[in-house]
Design a protein around this motif. Structure first.
Motif, mmCIF file in Angstrom:
data_model
loop_
_atom_site.group_PDB
_atom_site.id
_atom_site.type_symbol
_atom_site.label_atom_id
_atom_site.label_comp_id
_atom_site.label_asym_id
_atom_site.label_seq_id
_atom_site.Cartn_x
_atom_site.Cartn_y
_atom_site.Cartn_z
ATOM 1 N N TYR A 42 32.565 33.539 50.146
ATOM 2 C CA TYR A 42 32.476 34.992 50.297
ATOM 3 C C TYR A 42 31.060 35.449 50.644
ATOM 4 O O TYR A 42 30.848 36.627 50.929
ATOM 5 N N CYS A 43 30.103 34.547 50.581
ATOM 6 C CA CYS A 43 28.698 34.937 50.757
ATOM 7 C C CYS A 43 28.091 34.360 52.025
ATOM 8 O O CYS A 43 27.390 35.059 52.747
ATOM 9 N N MET A 44 28.394 33.102 52.301
ATOM 10 C CA MET A 44 27.751 32.422 53.436
ATOM 11 C C MET A 44 28.621 32.469 54.677
ATOM 12 O O MET A 44 29.818 32.177 54.594
ATOM 13 N N HIS A 57 23.413 36.670 51.000
ATOM 14 C CA HIS A 57 22.297 35.730 50.878
ATOM 15 C C HIS A 57 21.104 36.182 51.694
ATOM 16 O O HIS A 57 19.949 35.873 51.371
ATOM 17 N N TYR A 73 24.337 26.080 48.421
ATOM 18 C CA TYR A 73 25.776 26.328 48.275
ATOM 19 C C TYR A 73 26.327 27.000 49.535
ATOM 20 O O TYR A 73 25.574 27.561 50.329
ATOM 21 N N ARG A 74 27.624 26.996 49.639
ATOM 22 C CA ARG A 74 28.309 27.671 50.746
ATOM 23 C C ARG A 74 29.452 28.512 50.191
ATOM 24 O O ARG A 74 30.605 28.368 50.631
ATOM 25 N N CYS A 75 29.174 29.352 49.210
ATOM 26 C CA CYS A 75 30.219 30.187 48.608
ATOM 27 C C CYS A 75 30.955 30.919 49.733
ATOM 28 O O CYS A 75 30.315 31.543 50.589
ATOM 29 N N ASN A 92 22.058 30.248 41.103
ATOM 30 C CA ASN A 92 23.354 29.550 41.001
ATOM 31 C C ASN A 92 23.313 28.453 39.930
ATOM 32 O O ASN A 92 24.329 27.830 39.647
ATOM 33 N N GLY A 122 19.674 34.549 48.648
ATOM 34 C CA GLY A 122 19.682 33.111 48.703
ATOM 35 C C GLY A 122 19.565 32.503 47.295
ATOM 36 O O GLY A 122 19.858 33.125 46.317
ATOM 37 N N GLU A 123 19.175 31.265 47.286
ATOM 38 C CA GLU A 123 18.983 30.622 45.989
ATOM 39 C C GLU A 123 17.487 30.445 45.762
ATOM 40 O O GLU A 123 16.846 29.634 46.441
ATOM 41 N N CYS A 167 20.153 28.637 50.848
ATOM 42 C CA CYS A 167 20.876 28.245 49.652
ATOM 43 C C CYS A 167 21.547 26.903 49.924
ATOM 44 O O CYS A 167 21.952 26.632 51.050
HETATM 45 FE FE1 SF4 Z 1 26.647 31.290 46.522
HETATM 46 FE FE2 SF4 Z 1 24.405 32.604 45.656
HETATM 47 FE FE3 SF4 Z 1 24.258 30.734 47.540
HETATM 48 FE FE4 SF4 Z 1 25.445 33.029 48.097
HETATM 49 S S1 SF4 Z 1 23.305 32.774 47.631
HETATM 50 S S2 SF4 Z 1 26.138 30.969 48.691
HETATM 51 S S3 SF4 Z 1 26.402 33.508 46.119
HETATM 52 S S4 SF4 Z 1 24.934 30.423 45.415
#
Ligand code: SF4
Ligand code: SAM
Length: 321
Positions: free
Chosen positions: A38-40, A317, A34-36, A106, A78-79, A32
């Motif tokens: 709570y997820c990554m 992810h 992103y680095r949310c 996302n 993941g994305e 992904c």
């Molecule tokens: Fe954010 Fe989705 Fe990527 Fe997790 S998989 S970091 S929730 S965008």
């Protein structure tokens, strides 16, 4: 998708408690952009693309599961849009006679794929958006582009996709936006689904940030009136309308687990089929001879827990959310 082929040949995906599996989450990648928080994990290591299932493998595995009763293929990660073969895989999945092809994303790269998704018959999009404030959104996601995500949401809705916006709610992070999201839903006519955060991966111990759905509802009711809306029995969310015309769903996986009506299986990007988000148990369907499917599926179904497991150490992810 051909309507003539919609009826499953058999419904063999029934677990030991009588729960019938109808939905498959299909992860395209654990990667992904992103680095949310709570997820990554802090330094994520993603699986090399060469090791992930090919479009042909996805098609073979998902076809076999649709033949046995899976009705919805929901692509996730993941994305999923960062997978280089995104369109190739989606095209392969669209050729399978499932009742519904849907996508969770996302939203950052989604706009460019919307015409394609519409053309292949993908109808339902869940797009994650944890804040309506651009700066806060960027901080939560570790660099997400609010304008691009919002543009994807607006265009998808205007094109006629059934769009739902997922917002995971954390105390002291974005819980002051519950009312803003309700008003945004009323103005846009797009359903917002508030997620309780679940004890998944490295962030699982941060329980002080947890907000139960009942508290979210009580806080929303200070400024609006909510009335219940009917949803399918195996829905992950319960839904309210607001008097202003909004539609608000709640996924209360922690405070009101819905394991008793769970109809979901998950396929990882490496080909492992698991029967529960919260359990790392699963079996690979990669290179499985079609004649051996019944045995492997029976063993995966036997792994499905009957009650809620407390936490899982893999990150979302990696599992495929
Ligand atoms: Fe954010 Fe989705 Fe990527 Fe997790 S998989 S970091 S929730 S965008
Ligand atoms: N990257 C895509 C996205 O963000 O929509 C798809 C995958 S993401 C893992 C799917 C959903 O899982 C997102 O809506 C995200 O907020 C949610 N999620 C991730 N970690 C979670 C957690 N610990 N508890 C609850 N939901 C979580």
């Amino acid at each position: 998708m051909s309507a003539a082929l919609l009826a499953p040949q058999s419904t063999s995906l029934t677990d030991l408690s009588g729960r019938v599996m109808r939905k498959l989450r299909v992860s395209l990648t654990d990667a992904c952009q992103y680095r949310c928080f709570y997820c990554m994990p802090e330094n994520p290591v993603f699986t090399a693309n060469s090791k992930l299932l090919s479009a042909a493998e996805y098609q073979a595995i998902c076809s076999a599961l649709v033949e046995r009763g899976i009705e919805e293929l929901r692509v996730t990660g993941g994305e999923p849009t960062v997978r280089p073969e995104f369109r190739e895989i989606l095209t392969a999945l669209a050729a399978i006679p499932a009742k519904r092809l849907s996508l969770t994303s996302n939203g950052q790269l989604l706009q460019r794929h919307l015409e394609f998704l519409s053309d292949i018959g993908c109808t339902h999009l869940n797009i994650s958006l944890d804040s309506l404030d651009a700066g806060r959104f960027e901080r939560i996601t570790g660099g997400g582009d609010f304008r691009k995500v919002m543009a994807s949401i607006e265009k998808a809705s205007a094109m006629g996709f059934e769009v739902k916006v997922n917002a995971i709610v954390f105390r002291g992070v974005n819980d002051d936006e519950l009312g803003d999201f309700a008003r945004w839903s009323a103005a846009s006519r797009i359903e917002v689904r508030f997620l309780e955060y679940m004890k998944i991966g490295d962030y699982a111990g941060n329980w002080k940030r947890f907000i139960p759905a009942d508290e979210m509802i009580a806080r929303l009711e200070e400024t609006t009136t909510l009335y219940p809306v009917a949803v399918p029995a195996d829905s992950t969310s319960f839904v309210f309308g607001t008097t202003e015309g909004g539609r608000l769903g709640f996924i209360a996986s922690e405070s009101k687990p819905f394991c008793g009506s769970c109809s979901r299986l998950r396929l990882s990007a490496m080909g492992t089929l698991r029967s529960c988000l919260m359990s790392e148990q699963g079996l690979s369907l990669r290179h499985v001879d079609p004649a051996d499917y019944p045995d492997v599926l029976e063993r995966v179904l036997a792994m499905k827990p009957t009650g809620r497991l407390d936490h899982v150490s893999q990150s979302m992810h990696e599992i495929g959310g």
